[in-house]
Design an enzyme around this catalytic site. Sequence first.
Site, PDB file in Angstrom:
ATOM      1  N   GLY A  15     -32.051  47.049  29.554  1.00  0.00           N
ATOM      2  CA  GLY A  15     -31.793  48.693  28.824  1.00  0.00           C
ATOM      3  C   GLY A  15     -30.363  49.163  29.509  1.00  0.00           C
ATOM      4  N   ALA A  39     -26.145  39.759  21.866  1.00  0.00           N
ATOM      5  CA  ALA A  39     -26.579  40.955  22.588  1.00  0.00           C
ATOM      6  C   ALA A  39     -26.902  41.747  21.695  1.00  0.00           C
ATOM      7  CB  ALA A  39     -25.504  41.600  23.593  1.00  0.00           C
ATOM      8  N   GLY A  40     -27.993  42.719  22.077  1.00  0.00           N
ATOM      9  CA  GLY A  40     -28.507  43.550  21.188  1.00  0.00           C
ATOM     10  C   GLY A  40     -28.930  45.066  22.076  1.00  0.00           C
ATOM     11  N   GLN A 227     -26.081  40.693  28.246  1.00  0.00           N
ATOM     12  CA  GLN A 227     -26.738  39.563  28.761  1.00  0.00           C
ATOM     13  C   GLN A 227     -27.074  40.000  30.284  1.00  0.00           C
ATOM     14  OE1 GLN A 227     -23.948  38.131  26.695  1.00  0.00           O
ATOM     15  NE2 GLN A 227     -25.360  38.600  25.195  1.00  0.00           N
ATOM     16  N   THR A 242     -26.335  31.632  28.835  1.00  0.00           N
ATOM     17  CA  THR A 242     -25.416  31.846  27.760  1.00  0.00           C
ATOM     18  C   THR A 242     -24.067  31.169  28.235  1.00  0.00           C
ATOM     19  OG1 THR A 242     -24.594  33.468  26.235  1.00  0.00           O
ATOM     20  CG2 THR A 242     -24.611  34.002  28.488  1.00  0.00           C
TER      21      THR A 242
HETATM   22  P1  IMP Z   1     -26.957  32.005  23.521  1.00  0.00           P
HETATM   23  O1  IMP Z   1     -26.296  33.104  24.255  1.00  0.00           O
HETATM   24  O2  IMP Z   1     -27.247  32.492  21.859  1.00  0.00           O
HETATM   25  O3  IMP Z   1     -26.298  30.911  23.521  1.00  0.00           O
HETATM   26  O4  IMP Z   1     -28.376  31.704  24.204  1.00  0.00           O
HETATM   27  C1  IMP Z   1     -28.440  31.291  25.259  1.00  0.00           C
HETATM   28  C2  IMP Z   1     -29.752  31.928  26.188  1.00  0.00           C
HETATM   29  O5  IMP Z   1     -29.418  33.102  26.601  1.00  0.00           O
HETATM   30  C3  IMP Z   1     -30.991  31.956  25.387  1.00  0.00           C
HETATM   31  O6  IMP Z   1     -32.163  31.669  26.446  1.00  0.00           O
HETATM   32  C4  IMP Z   1     -30.767  33.289  24.860  1.00  0.00           C
HETATM   33  O7  IMP Z   1     -32.252  33.933  24.444  1.00  0.00           O
HETATM   34  C5  IMP Z   1     -30.332  34.080  25.892  1.00  0.00           C
HETATM   35  N1  IMP Z   1     -29.760  35.236  25.476  1.00  0.00           N
HETATM   36  C6  IMP Z   1     -28.608  35.440  25.146  1.00  0.00           C
HETATM   37  N2  IMP Z   1     -28.342  36.692  24.809  1.00  0.00           N
HETATM   38  C7  IMP Z   1     -29.134  37.488  25.200  1.00  0.00           C
HETATM   39  C8  IMP Z   1     -29.369  38.879  25.458  1.00  0.00           C
HETATM   40  O8  IMP Z   1     -28.710  39.819  25.024  1.00  0.00           O
HETATM   41  N3  IMP Z   1     -30.871  39.230  25.981  1.00  0.00           N
HETATM   42  C9  IMP Z   1     -31.699  38.214  26.498  1.00  0.00           C
HETATM   43  N4  IMP Z   1     -31.430  36.846  26.296  1.00  0.00           N
HETATM   44  C10 IMP Z   1     -30.207  36.651  25.801  1.00  0.00           C
END
Ligand code: IMP
Length: 432
Positions: A15, A39-40, A227, A242
């Site tokens: 959050g 990210a979101g 993240q 990540t």
């Molecule tokens: P990547 O960042 O797409 O390479 O993913 C690597 C790991 O980080 C995975 O387990 C993703 O689910 C996690 N991850 C990456 N970005 C987020 C985020 O913004 N929220 C939660 N998990 C994330």
Amino acid sequence: MPLDIIIGAQWGDEGKGRITDLLAERAQVVARYSGGDNAGHTVTVGRRIFKLHLLPSGIVHPGAVGVLGNGMVINPARLLDEMDRLSQLGVEVSPRRIKISAGAHLITPAHVALDRADEVSRSKTGDKIGTTGRGIGPAYTDKSARRGLRAELLLDPERLGDRVVEHVRQTNVTLEKIYGQPPLDPVAVAAEYAAHARQLASYITDTSLYLHQRLSEGALVLAEGAQGTLLDLDHGTYPYVTSSSPTSGGVFSGLGLGPKFANRIIGVTKAFQTRVGEGPFPTEAFGAEAERLRGTGENPWDEFGTTTGRPRRCGWLDLVLLRYAIRVNGLTELALTKLDVLSGLNTVRLCTAYTAEEKTYTELPLGPADLAPFRAVCEELPGWSEEVSGARQLADLPPAARNYIRRIEALSGLPVTLISVGPERNQIIRPD
Ligand code: IMP
């Protein structure tokens, strides 16, 4: 000239967007320093819901300038799409308001293809990471291998074209020979990037210089984490991490600033714990309990990924991991989010220690990379049945909820300075 830093204290999705949005009211600049569109961040303002992946969430405040720092990896097509959607929602999108570091790296369709191909290949051997499939890992790999595409190329169309063609050709070799996947058309990708360059060139600048100047004038700059600590390449649950540095150290290298500017370092943590992707999760809940924490998916704030829509794994707040996050980031305070989700539970739990082979641990002996051997030792506290989403002061909370917060403060050693009780801007308690 304060730099306030907002850090995810867990596995992401704490959050942070909501807390940034709150603190951005007073900030002149909000800067992202790491990660990309993996990210979101969801920000709710009245009936408008902003879903942001690359732009800092503080950008929805008309007074704030958004910076995309050199530590980021940027997919230009996704950034342009996000800029379009924001502009349709009435937010000013212009080079005056958005600044992109010349040193940020670009993500291409070749990085995305490589990320997905690698996950397919890993799933055959059982060591899938569960990435977001956005090309993050391959873009940072190219950066480290000193063959990445920096955003400054968008200012030089000829070099950009040559570099994109060379990059796609090189990646095609890996895609075809290692992963047995179809190649991409280098010339088509180069044409796509030439079009992106025309739209984005005026946004590229030296953001380190800009931030220094603004801090020296006395502006409040917010560094917005993406993240979380446990996804940090160095300090997270490796290899389920990540490829960037979401911890506070990443702020300084990812923005080109020195630590002397740092003021508050705020760790954002949910009142419980979630994780997406693979890897051990000692306080994970299952069945009805997990479903209760996750929500049905009907509400935008239910525990389903903003980026991928994947249901998040849910469990209880883990103080062993939170204390670790406090240590590696040098956090000065905590912001607790989603306290309202715990209303209606008979008991709530807090993990205070781990056990493994009949030994008890309050600190991880070798950091969080291998959590698999550990079992969570939890304290049970009385829950509360009252809705808390209308609370605006600590005194409005039921005694059991106040007790829960006090216990988190005692076990973490930090004050909780913000408590969010709902997605709206005003659904916040600021103790003191
Ligand atoms: P990547 O960042 O797409 O390479 O993913 C690597 C790991 O980080 C995975 O387990 C993703 O689910 C996690 N991850 C990456 N970005 C987020 C985020 O913004 N929220 C939660 N998990 C994330």
